[in-house]
Enzyme design. Structure first.
Site, mmCIF file in Angstrom:
data_model
loop_
_atom_site.group_PDB
_atom_site.id
_atom_site.type_symbol
_atom_site.label_atom_id
_atom_site.label_comp_id
_atom_site.label_asym_id
_atom_site.label_seq_id
_atom_site.Cartn_x
_atom_site.Cartn_y
_atom_site.Cartn_z
ATOM 1 N N TYR A 141 0.781 -1.370 0.074
ATOM 2 C CA TYR A 141 0.061 0.129 0.019
ATOM 3 C C TYR A 141 0.936 1.212 -0.099
ATOM 4 C CZ TYR A 141 -4.437 -2.384 1.250
ATOM 5 O OH TYR A 141 -5.508 -3.067 1.139
ATOM 6 N N LYS A 191 4.518 -15.080 2.332
ATOM 7 C CA LYS A 191 4.660 -15.646 1.091
ATOM 8 C C LYS A 191 6.186 -15.819 0.669
ATOM 9 C CE LYS A 191 3.000 -17.651 -2.926
ATOM 10 N NZ LYS A 191 2.337 -18.893 -3.149
ATOM 11 N N ASP A 224 -1.460 -18.571 0.635
ATOM 12 C CA ASP A 224 -2.239 -19.124 -0.443
ATOM 13 C C ASP A 224 -2.736 -20.358 0.535
ATOM 14 O OD1 ASP A 224 0.086 -20.323 -0.392
ATOM 15 O OD2 ASP A 224 0.142 -20.851 -2.450
ATOM 16 N N ASP A 248 -5.695 -7.555 4.731
ATOM 17 C CA ASP A 248 -7.002 -6.921 4.270
ATOM 18 C C ASP A 248 -7.740 -8.090 3.533
ATOM 19 O OD1 ASP A 248 -8.858 -5.001 3.261
ATOM 20 O OD2 ASP A 248 -7.768 -5.209 1.293
ATOM 21 N N ASP A 252 -11.475 -9.887 5.103
ATOM 22 C CA ASP A 252 -12.860 -10.024 4.396
ATOM 23 C C ASP A 252 -13.261 -11.448 4.237
ATOM 24 O OD1 ASP A 252 -12.937 -7.314 4.246
ATOM 25 O OD2 ASP A 252 -13.783 -7.633 2.142
HETATM 26 C C1 IPM Z 1 -10.098 -1.843 4.553
HETATM 27 C C2 IPM Z 1 -10.125 -1.080 3.241
HETATM 28 C C3 IPM Z 1 -9.167 -0.059 3.047
HETATM 29 C C4 IPM Z 1 -7.775 -0.996 2.733
HETATM 30 C C5 IPM Z 1 -9.259 0.603 1.417
HETATM 31 C C6 IPM Z 1 -10.648 1.230 1.551
HETATM 32 C C7 IPM Z 1 -8.336 1.505 1.297
HETATM 33 O O1 IPM Z 1 -10.512 -2.162 2.345
HETATM 34 O O2 IPM Z 1 -9.941 -1.020 5.641
HETATM 35 O O3 IPM Z 1 -9.951 -3.016 4.756
HETATM 36 O O4 IPM Z 1 -7.467 -1.714 1.949
HETATM 37 O O5 IPM Z 1 -7.310 -1.021 3.873
HETATM 38 MN MN MN Z 2 -10.682 -3.975 3.264
#
Ligand code: IPM
Ligand code: MN
Ligand code: NAD
Length: 357
Positions: A141, A191, A224, A248, A252
């Site tokens: 990032y 990785k 992975d 990240d 999710d």
């Molecule tokens: C999160 C989001 C952010 C990230 C984006 C919106 C920049 O996905 O907070 O998880 O990737 O960190």
């Molecule tokens: Mn996110």
């Protein structure tokens, strides 16, 4: 206690869920005799519309002066033009960097009452309790990036995944310390079979664990394989530490253990200064403005805010227990209702408030 709390509602469902978080914090203040002063500031797409800047100077200054920050979400299709001068997400990355919030704590806890909401089998998810430490101010990032036009008229673009010893050490230490208060196990995800940066990550992780946490068991897992283990045997993990983008993506994925992205809170903390608390989900443009978003991730983020930034542990636990009682009674927003009866955002907030009282 007196505390200054900055609210950053942002875009899409952000304002809808932060409104519920604010109600909860106000109720806690009243019940326990605290005085919280709230300031609401723009961030993300709405800040671009108003000021041409996703993180206006005034917003950053208010955050710096605060004790804690509660954020909703930023972004949406309105600001998605790839040629635009700036983006809502730039504001979020900048506030994390400016405040030095290098550690993003993302608990994945499956309440017994949510076991049946998961798309996975009950026996796989029941009892899951993982604490992710996602590194938040380094890696892909924040590494060098760029784009250029090639001689053939095509284009080249790149991002760099970059970490220093110091950045790895400090997040590993937080993970190790957290494991001491839990089941004493840390999994590092990398990785290292392909990436040089992951080999450095792994070496530093192993050294810090051996030298500073001899009482904690540790292991390395490739990212992975981790994506697979997370749904195959989530119960086998305690504390997980990983770099920015891996964290990240994996969290999710992990949101499906309790059944919805609308359930997962997070805390972003640094070595000093205010922490930033937010749901891990985004602005959910597909349901924004309809009053149906699940506010529980944000409400659980207020519990993390009280515990980590204000050291109000009893108040934090009271919120978590209130949420669990609401779930125990069978109340669900549509993301968790599996086609059955559901309630809206404000109603869910009201039910948590009632349990809290
Ligand atoms: C999160 C989001 C952010 C990230 C984006 C919106 C920049 O996905 O907070 O998880 O990737 O960190
Ligand atoms: Mn996110
Ligand atoms: P998203 O998290 O906004 O939504 C993914 C899916 O989950 C959608 O179907 C959405 O309706 C659902 N969902 C998310 N939160 C929910 C909730 N509280 N209740 C019920 N359902 C919920 O991810 P996306 O659609 O990929 O991204 C939308 C925008 O949000 C993008 O602009 C992205 O950059 C931004 N984003 C911001 C943050 C943040 O501010 N921290 C985090 C992630 C994404």
């Amino acid at each position: 206690m007196q505390a200054k709390i900055v609210l950053l509602p942002g875009d899409g469902i952000g304002p809808e869920v932060v409104a519920q978080g604010e109600r909860i914090l106000q109720a806690v203040a009243k019940k326990y005799g605290h005085s919280f002063q709230f300031t609401t500031c723009p961030i993300g797409g709405c800040a671009i519309d108003e000021f041409g800047d996703p993180l206006p100077e005034k917003t950053l200054a208010a955050c710096r002066e605060s004790d804690a920050i509660l954020l909703g979400a930023v972004g949406g299709p309105k600001w998605d033009d790839p040629t635009a001068k700036t983006r809502p997400e730039v504001g979020l990355l900048k506030i994390r960097k400016e405040l030095g919030l290098f550690a993003n704590l993302r608990p994945i806890f499956v309440s017994p009452h949510l076991v049946s909401s998961s798309p996975l089998k009950a026996e796989v998810v029941a009892g899951t309790n993982i604490l992710f430490f996602r590194e938040l101010t380094g890696g892909l990032y924040f590494g060098k990036s760029g784009k250029e036009t090639n001689a053939d008229g095509g284009e080249t673009a790149f991002n760099t995944m970059i970490y220093s010893t110091h950045e790895i050490e400090r997040i590993v230490r937080l993970a190790g310390q957290a494991a001491r208060g839990r089941n004493k196990r840390v999994t590092s995800v990398d990785k290292a079979n392909v990436l040089e940066v992951s080999r450095l990550w792994r070496r530093v992780f192993e050294r810090v664990m051996k030298e500073e946490f001899p009482d904690i068991q540790f292991e390395n897992v490739l990212v992975d394989a981790m994506a697979m283990y997370l749904v195959a045997r989530p119960k086998s993990f305690d504390v997980v530490v990983t770099e920015n983008m891996f964290g990240d993506i994996l969290t999710d994925e992990g949101s499906q253990l309790p059944g919805s992205l609308g359930m997962l809170p997070s805390a972003s903390i640094g070595s000093s200064g205010p922490g930033l608390y937010e749901p891990i989900h985004g602005s959910a443009p597909d349901i924004a403005g309809r009053g149906i978003a699940n506010p529980l991730a944000t409400i659980l983020a207020t519990a993390m805010l009280l515990r980590h930034s204000l050291k109000l542990d009893a108040e934090a636990t009271a919120i978590e227990q209130a949420v669990d009682r609401v779930l125990a009674k069978g109340h669900r927003t549509s993301d968790l209702a599996m086609g059955g009866p559901s309630i809206g955002t404000t109603e869910m907030g009201s039910l948590v408030l009632a349990e809290l009282a």
